[in-house]
Design an enzyme around this catalytic site. Structure first.
Site, PDB file in Angstrom:
ATOM      1  N   HIS A   1       8.341  -0.768   8.634  1.00 49.29           N
ATOM      2  CA  HIS A   1       8.403   1.170   7.955  1.00 49.29           C
ATOM      3  C   HIS A   1       8.040   2.343   8.906  1.00 49.29           C
ATOM      4  O   HIS A   1       7.662   1.917   9.740  1.00 49.29           O
ATOM      5  CB  HIS A   1       7.033   0.990   6.993  1.00 49.29           C
ATOM      6  CG  HIS A   1       7.161   2.853   6.352  1.00 49.29           C
ATOM      7  ND1 HIS A   1       8.084   3.029   5.657  1.00 49.29           N
ATOM      8  CD2 HIS A   1       6.758   3.754   7.143  1.00 49.29           C
ATOM      9  CE1 HIS A   1       7.186   4.427   5.139  1.00 49.29           C
ATOM     10  NE2 HIS A   1       6.824   4.623   6.087  1.00 49.29           N
TER      11      HIS A   1
ATOM     12  N   ARG B   1      -1.350  17.399  -2.870  1.00 51.91           N
ATOM     13  CA  ARG B   1      -0.731  17.608  -1.330  1.00 51.91           C
ATOM     14  C   ARG B   1       0.034  18.529  -0.912  1.00 51.91           C
ATOM     15  O   ARG B   1      -0.264  19.380  -0.735  1.00 51.91           O
ATOM     16  CB  ARG B   1      -0.974  16.192  -0.905  1.00 51.91           C
ATOM     17  CG  ARG B   1      -1.464  15.245  -0.545  1.00 51.91           C
ATOM     18  CD  ARG B   1      -2.382  14.079  -0.331  1.00 51.91           C
ATOM     19  NE  ARG B   1      -1.640  14.029   0.880  1.00 51.91           N
ATOM     20  CZ  ARG B   1      -0.976  13.026   1.524  1.00 51.91           C
ATOM     21  NH1 ARG B   1      -0.654  12.145   0.635  1.00 51.91           N
ATOM     22  NH2 ARG B   1      -0.521  13.444   3.196  1.00 51.91           N
TER      23      ARG B   1
ATOM     24  N   SER C   1      -1.813   6.486   1.843  1.00 49.11           N
ATOM     25  CA  SER C   1      -0.037   7.028   1.456  1.00 49.11           C
ATOM     26  C   SER C   1       0.645   5.712   1.901  1.00 49.11           C
ATOM     27  O   SER C   1       1.447   4.750   1.007  1.00 49.11           O
ATOM     28  CB  SER C   1       0.223   8.125   1.309  1.00 49.11           C
ATOM     29  OG  SER C   1       1.448   8.259   1.118  1.00 49.11           O
TER      30      SER C   1
END
Ligand code: URA
Ligand code: CA
Length: 432
Positions: A82, A168, A183
């Site tokens: 990622h 948020r 997250s």
């Protein structure tokens, strides 16, 4: 249990219990906890931070909020990579076939791009016929047979994240390390990864603008991985300028092909070897990082990585001949050079601004509904630290429209020429 007690407990700096964290996530997803209480808690977390235990528990609760992908049908250790985002980030296009070619199963679920960072699916779809609409059965079959497949995001993975992130975003608590870390990690875990290799970018084109925050985020995510039993490593990288030379979908596919042939830009190649060797090591396909790196270098030199790319493209309906004939990729009508206005050294090429310029050409989406122009983009000829002469082309704009004055002026604003500057270091740190 009352939500207001959880909010005041965090407000006063105390550690929340696992039950309290699950109560919050479950209630927020179900709708029994309203946005105003959730936003009070996320703001309290922003100011008070969270302990490693709390962050791991928050991550678990988020994973449990929706469906998870079952990759148990795939043999071997599934390692996912990622990146927290970059511009001209061609990494996955090279990394996926490269590590698959040495036996690491790549079962990649990925999304489309939004804003100035492009999505991997958009890049791959610039190859005629390529598609990511596979059934889960076919996806698993391909990974078992050929070690690589890419599928579009489907199902309701981590609904808690969708809802919390949106909250948020409008209530001022995006920039909270425990909230960002949970997250990102919850999405990787829900997508079925056994091991995770993270690239945390820093600089103008990155989510984390300074190195200190990037290191904190990386360390936090590595510790979450340890807590939840997923081997995790992180690499801190420079994203003050775009990665490699190409920014734009088809242009980056061509850059990926060059790199898979053992050529390609030095920074892209170095990053791919660094991230790739951590993936190979996590997957248990090598005893040491050095051995993993040797395996990958060989695969780039002996054509094994490029052969895997051809097979991967063909498996998913694309034309594998692009590997040998990149001119078959979409080509823009116009190529317009941007000459240097003075002589000296390139001292800045802000990645976010270059990304926005590529978006103006149609290479990226401003909204989810926009379509993408595969051929459009920018190819850099100079990078930070390179000497330049007045009049020399700094980059080439690939565009389907002839008038690109708006793009040119944006590019001139983002590029600085000054006196000598060291080339920035690409790999800042590796955290395991
Ligand atoms: N990226 C994510 O996926 N989540 C965040 O909270 C921030 C950036
Ligand atoms: Ca690139």
């Amino acid at each position: 249990m009352r939500m207001v007690d959880i909010i005041t407990k965090k407000r006063d700096g105390h550690e929340l219990s696992p039950e309290e964290i699950h109560f919050f996530i479950d209630g927020y997803v179900k709708g029994t906890i309203p946005d105003y209480q959730a936003s009070a808690l996320t703001m309290a977390i922003f100011f008070r931070d969270m302990t490693d235990r709390e962050i791991a528990e928050l991550t678990r609760a988020m994973v449990n909020s929706g469906e998870t992908v079952d990759l148990s049908g795939i043999k071997g250790v599934k390692v996912d990579k990622h990146s927290t985002g970059g511009v001209g980030d061609t990494t996955t296009l090279v990394l996926a076939p490269l590590v698959a070619s040495v036996g690491v199963p790549v079962a990649k679920m990925t999304g489309r791009g939004l804003g100035f960072t492009g999505g991997t699916i958009d890049k791959l779809e610039s190859i005629a016929g390529f598609h990511v609409e596979l059934t889960p059965e076919r996806f698993i079959e391909l990974v078992n047979r050929d070690r690589i497949a890419v599928i579009g995001q489907s199902g309701e993975l981590v609904p808690a994240d969708k809802k919390l992130y949106a909250l948020r975003d409008v209530s001022g608590s995006v920039e909270s390390i425990p909230l960002i870390a949970s997250s990102i990690m919850s999405k990787k875990i829900a997508a079925g990864a056994d091991a995770i290799v993270l690239e945390v970018t820093t600089g103008a084109g990155a989510f984390m603008k300074n190195e200190k925050d990037a290191v904190r985020l990386a360390e936090t995510m590595v510790r979450i991985g340890q807590h939840v039993g997923r081997k995790t490593a992180a690499v801190i990288t420079d994203m003050s300028q775009p990665l490699g030379f190409a920014v734009g979908n088809a242009l980056e596919v061509k850059e990926a092909i060059d790199t898979l042939k053992g050529n390609g830009p030095a920074d892209l190649k170095e990053l791919v070897l660094t991230l790739g060797s951590l993936m190979v090591l996590s997957a248990g396909k090598a005893e040491s990082v050095e051995e993993a790196r040797r395996l990958l270098k060989n695969a780039l030199q002996n054509g094994q990585a490029l052969a895997k790319f051809r097979q991967f493209i063909a498996n998913q309906g694309g034309d594998p001949e692009v590997a040998d004939h990149p001119e078959k990729l979409p080509q823009a009508k116009f190529r317009i050079e941007l000459p240097a206005k003075s002589s000296g050294f390139l001292t800045a090429m802000a990645a976010d601004e270059i990304g926005l310029a590529a978006m103006l050409l149609g290479a990226g989406r401003a909204t989810k509904e926009d379509s993408v122009n595969f051929a459009a983009g920018i190819v850099l000829h100079k990078k930070v630290g390179d000497p330049v002469k007045e009049g020399e082309p700094l980059l080439t704009i690939h565009s389907d429209r002839a008038d690109v004055e708006d793009v040119k002026s944006k590019l001139y604003q983002s590029i600085k020429i000054g006196s000598h500057l060291e080339k920035p270091r690409l790999i800042h740190q590796i955290i395991t």
